[in-house]
Design a protein around this motif. Structure first.
Motif, PDB file in Angstrom:
ATOM      1  N   ALA A  68      33.151   9.400  97.062  1.00 27.03           N
ATOM      2  CA  ALA A  68      33.996   8.540  97.897  1.00 27.03           C
ATOM      3  C   ALA A  68      34.727   7.500  97.060  1.00 27.03           C
ATOM      4  O   ALA A  68      35.901   7.208  97.306  1.00 27.03           O
ATOM      5  N   GLU A  69      34.052   6.959  96.064  1.00 22.44           N
ATOM      6  CA  GLU A  69      34.676   5.947  95.207  1.00 22.44           C
ATOM      7  C   GLU A  69      35.796   6.552  94.369  1.00 22.44           C
ATOM      8  O   GLU A  69      36.896   6.002  94.301  1.00 22.44           O
ATOM      9  N   VAL A  70      35.538   7.691  93.714  1.00 18.73           N
ATOM     10  CA  VAL A  70      36.579   8.265  92.857  1.00 18.73           C
ATOM     11  C   VAL A  70      37.725   8.850  93.679  1.00 18.73           C
ATOM     12  O   VAL A  70      38.841   8.962  93.170  1.00 18.73           O
ATOM     13  N   ASP A  71      37.465   9.175  94.941  1.00 18.42           N
ATOM     14  CA  ASP A  71      38.548   9.643  95.813  1.00 18.42           C
ATOM     15  C   ASP A  71      39.618   8.569  96.012  1.00 18.42           C
ATOM     16  O   ASP A  71      40.749   8.876  96.363  1.00 18.42           O
ATOM     17  N   THR A  72      39.265   7.302  95.767  1.00 17.99           N
ATOM     18  CA  THR A  72      40.244   6.212  95.887  1.00 17.99           C
ATOM     19  C   THR A  72      41.051   6.034  94.598  1.00 17.99           C
ATOM     20  O   THR A  72      41.954   5.205  94.547  1.00 17.99           O
ATOM     21  N   GLY A  73      40.704   6.790  93.558  1.00 16.36           N
ATOM     22  CA  GLY A  73      41.366   6.653  92.263  1.00 16.36           C
ATOM     23  C   GLY A  73      42.726   7.321  92.220  1.00 16.36           C
ATOM     24  O   GLY A  73      43.207   7.882  93.206  1.00 16.36           O
ATOM     25  N   VAL A  74      43.333   7.257  91.058  1.00 20.50           N
ATOM     26  CA  VAL A  74      44.643   7.880  90.822  1.00 20.50           C
ATOM     27  C   VAL A  74      44.422   9.254  90.201  1.00 20.50           C
ATOM     28  O   VAL A  74      43.336   9.561  89.702  1.00 20.50           O
ATOM     29  N   GLY A  75      45.440  10.094  90.221  1.00 25.16           N
ATOM     30  CA  GLY A  75      45.363  11.380  89.548  1.00 25.16           C
ATOM     31  C   GLY A  75      45.313  11.188  88.042  1.00 25.16           C
ATOM     32  O   GLY A  75      45.682  10.127  87.511  1.00 25.16           O
ATOM     33  N   PHE A  76      44.873  12.218  87.328  1.00 19.83           N
ATOM     34  CA  PHE A  76      44.724  12.124  85.878  1.00 19.83           C
ATOM     35  C   PHE A  76      46.047  11.812  85.178  1.00 19.83           C
ATOM     36  O   PHE A  76      46.101  10.950  84.292  1.00 19.83           O
ATOM     37  N   ALA A  77      47.119  12.475  85.576  1.00 18.33           N
ATOM     38  CA  ALA A  77      48.423  12.231  84.934  1.00 18.33           C
ATOM     39  C   ALA A  77      48.854  10.779  85.138  1.00 18.33           C
ATOM     40  O   ALA A  77      49.372  10.139  84.214  1.00 18.33           O
ATOM     41  N   GLU A  78      48.619  10.249  86.332  1.00 16.59           N
ATOM     42  CA  GLU A  78      48.975   8.848  86.590  1.00 16.59           C
ATOM     43  C   GLU A  78      48.115   7.912  85.745  1.00 16.59           C
ATOM     44  O   GLU A  78      48.609   6.911  85.219  1.00 16.59           O
ATOM     45  N   ALA A  79      46.835   8.233  85.594  1.00 18.57           N
ATOM     46  CA  ALA A  79      45.957   7.410  84.757  1.00 18.57           C
ATOM     47  C   ALA A  79      46.462   7.377  83.316  1.00 18.57           C
ATOM     48  O   ALA A  79      46.492   6.317  82.689  1.00 18.57           O
ATOM     49  N   CYS A  80      46.883   8.538  82.804  1.00 15.56           N
ATOM     50  CA  CYS A  80      47.431   8.584  81.440  1.00 15.56           C
ATOM     51  C   CYS A  80      48.715   7.760  81.352  1.00 15.56           C
ATOM     52  O   CYS A  80      48.955   7.081  80.344  1.00 15.56           O
ATOM     53  N   GLY A  81      49.521   7.790  82.398  1.00 11.95           N
ATOM     54  CA  GLY A  81      50.729   6.971  82.444  1.00 11.95           C
ATOM     55  C   GLY A  81      50.420   5.485  82.423  1.00 11.95           C
ATOM     56  O   GLY A  81      51.116   4.699  81.766  1.00 11.95           O
ATOM     57  N   ILE A  82      49.362   5.092  83.123  1.00 16.03           N
ATOM     58  CA  ILE A  82      48.941   3.685  83.132  1.00 16.03           C
ATOM     59  C   ILE A  82      48.491   3.269  81.727  1.00 16.03           C
ATOM     60  O   ILE A  82      48.827   2.184  81.244  1.00 16.03           O
ATOM     61  N   LEU A  83      47.728   4.134  81.053  1.00 13.41           N
ATOM     62  CA  LEU A  83      47.295   3.824  79.686  1.00 13.41           C
ATOM     63  C   LEU A  83      48.499   3.583  78.778  1.00 13.41           C
ATOM     64  O   LEU A  83      48.515   2.647  77.976  1.00 13.41           O
ATOM     65  N   ALA A  84      49.511   4.435  78.912  1.00 11.69           N
ATOM     66  CA  ALA A  84      50.700   4.312  78.066  1.00 11.69           C
ATOM     67  C   ALA A  84      51.527   3.083  78.429  1.00 11.69           C
ATOM     68  O   ALA A  84      51.925   2.312  77.553  1.00 11.69           O
ATOM     69  N   ALA A  85      51.777   2.885  79.721  1.00 11.88           N
ATOM     70  CA  ALA A  85      52.687   1.819  80.156  1.00 11.88           C
ATOM     71  C   ALA A  85      52.057   0.426  80.116  1.00 11.88           C
ATOM     72  O   ALA A  85      52.717  -0.539  79.733  1.00 11.88           O
ATOM     73  N   GLU A  86      50.806   0.316  80.502  1.00 12.81           N
ATOM     74  CA  GLU A  86      50.186  -1.006  80.629  1.00 12.81           C
ATOM     75  C   GLU A  86      49.299  -1.402  79.462  1.00 12.81           C
ATOM     76  O   GLU A  86      48.956  -2.568  79.311  1.00 12.81           O
ATOM     77  N   HIS A  87      48.903  -0.419  78.641  1.00 13.33           N
ATOM     78  CA  HIS A  87      47.942  -0.721  77.577  1.00 13.33           C
ATOM     79  C   HIS A  87      48.398  -0.255  76.195  1.00 13.33           C
ATOM     80  O   HIS A  87      47.577  -0.191  75.272  1.00 13.33           O
ATOM     81  N   ALA A  88      49.680   0.070  76.053  1.00 12.70           N
ATOM     82  CA  ALA A  88      50.264   0.452  74.753  1.00 12.70           C
ATOM     83  C   ALA A  88      49.428   1.513  74.047  1.00 12.70           C
ATOM     84  O   ALA A  88      49.287   1.496  72.818  1.00 12.70           O
ATOM     85  N   ALA A  89      48.880   2.460  74.828  1.00 12.96           N
ATOM     86  CA  ALA A  89      47.973   3.462  74.257  1.00 12.96           C
ATOM     87  C   ALA A  89      48.634   4.311  73.176  1.00 12.96           C
ATOM     88  O   ALA A  89      47.960   4.733  72.240  1.00 12.96           O
ATOM     89  N   GLY A  90      49.917   4.552  73.291  1.00 10.98           N
ATOM     90  CA  GLY A  90      50.593   5.388  72.306  1.00 10.98           C
ATOM     91  C   GLY A  90      50.823   4.704  70.977  1.00 10.98           C
ATOM     92  O   GLY A  90      50.944   5.365  69.941  1.00 10.98           O
TER      93      GLY A  90
END
Length: 182
Positions: A68-90
């Protein structure tokens, strides 16, 4: 210099996964470390909704995460996008405890056609710790905290808390001048 410390939790089972399922990231914990000032400056948690597996009772017992908790999460591709956009992962160097997290991202990105969010400057903190402390075997994170005389903060096997604790180990290594300043 800032460093992203990453720890993931993934779907898991007590034994083999059910037919047709694969292990998928369900939580990404990220702590940003400022190696210059030697402090943890922020902590983040991204819940990720699995698409080809579900959270088993074993996984919930280990991580505390429920379906139930992870069902509230984002999809994997969106999570990777968040890492790149908000956390300078690249562009920012990153570290994890061992190579599992890096390999899990590589596998899951390949399987889903998602762009790998990280750059190529990864450090295996477990390997650095093992060498710096002259250990014969690579310790788990909780054991490493005991060796370093540091407390375990939060819940072990919770991505956000594990990233926070790994960051403390990295800062301890930096204070000993054993962390590679890449």
């Amino acid at each position: 210099m800032r460093l992203n410390v990453v720890d993931v939790e993934a779907t898991c089972w007590d034994g083999e996964p059910p037919p047709g399922t694969v292990s998928e990231i369900i939580e990404i914990g990220l702590t940003v470390v400022d190696l210059g000032s030697r402090e943890r400056i922020s902590r983040h948690r991204i819940l990720v909704r699995p698409s080809r597996s579900t959270v088993s009772a074993f996984c919930t017992e280990l991580t505390g995460l429920t379906q139930a908790e992870v069902d509230t999460g984002v999809g994997f591709a969106e999570a990777c996008g968040i890492l790149a956009a908000e956390h300078a992962a690249g562009s920012r160097p990153w570290a994890s405890w061992g190579d599992y997290d890096r390999h899990q991202f590589t596998r899951q990105c390949g399987a889903t056609g998602t762009a790998y969010p990280f750059g190529n400057r990864h450090t295996n903190a477990k390997a650095v710790f093992t060498q710096a402390h002259g250990l014969r075997k690579r310790p788990g994170m909780a054991q490493a905290l005991r060796v370093a005389g540091l407390p375990l903060e939060g819940r072990h096997h919770r991505g956000e808390d594990d990233a926070w604790n790994i960051a403390a180990l990295i800062l301890d290594l930096a204070a000993r001048r054993a962390w590679p300043m890449t």
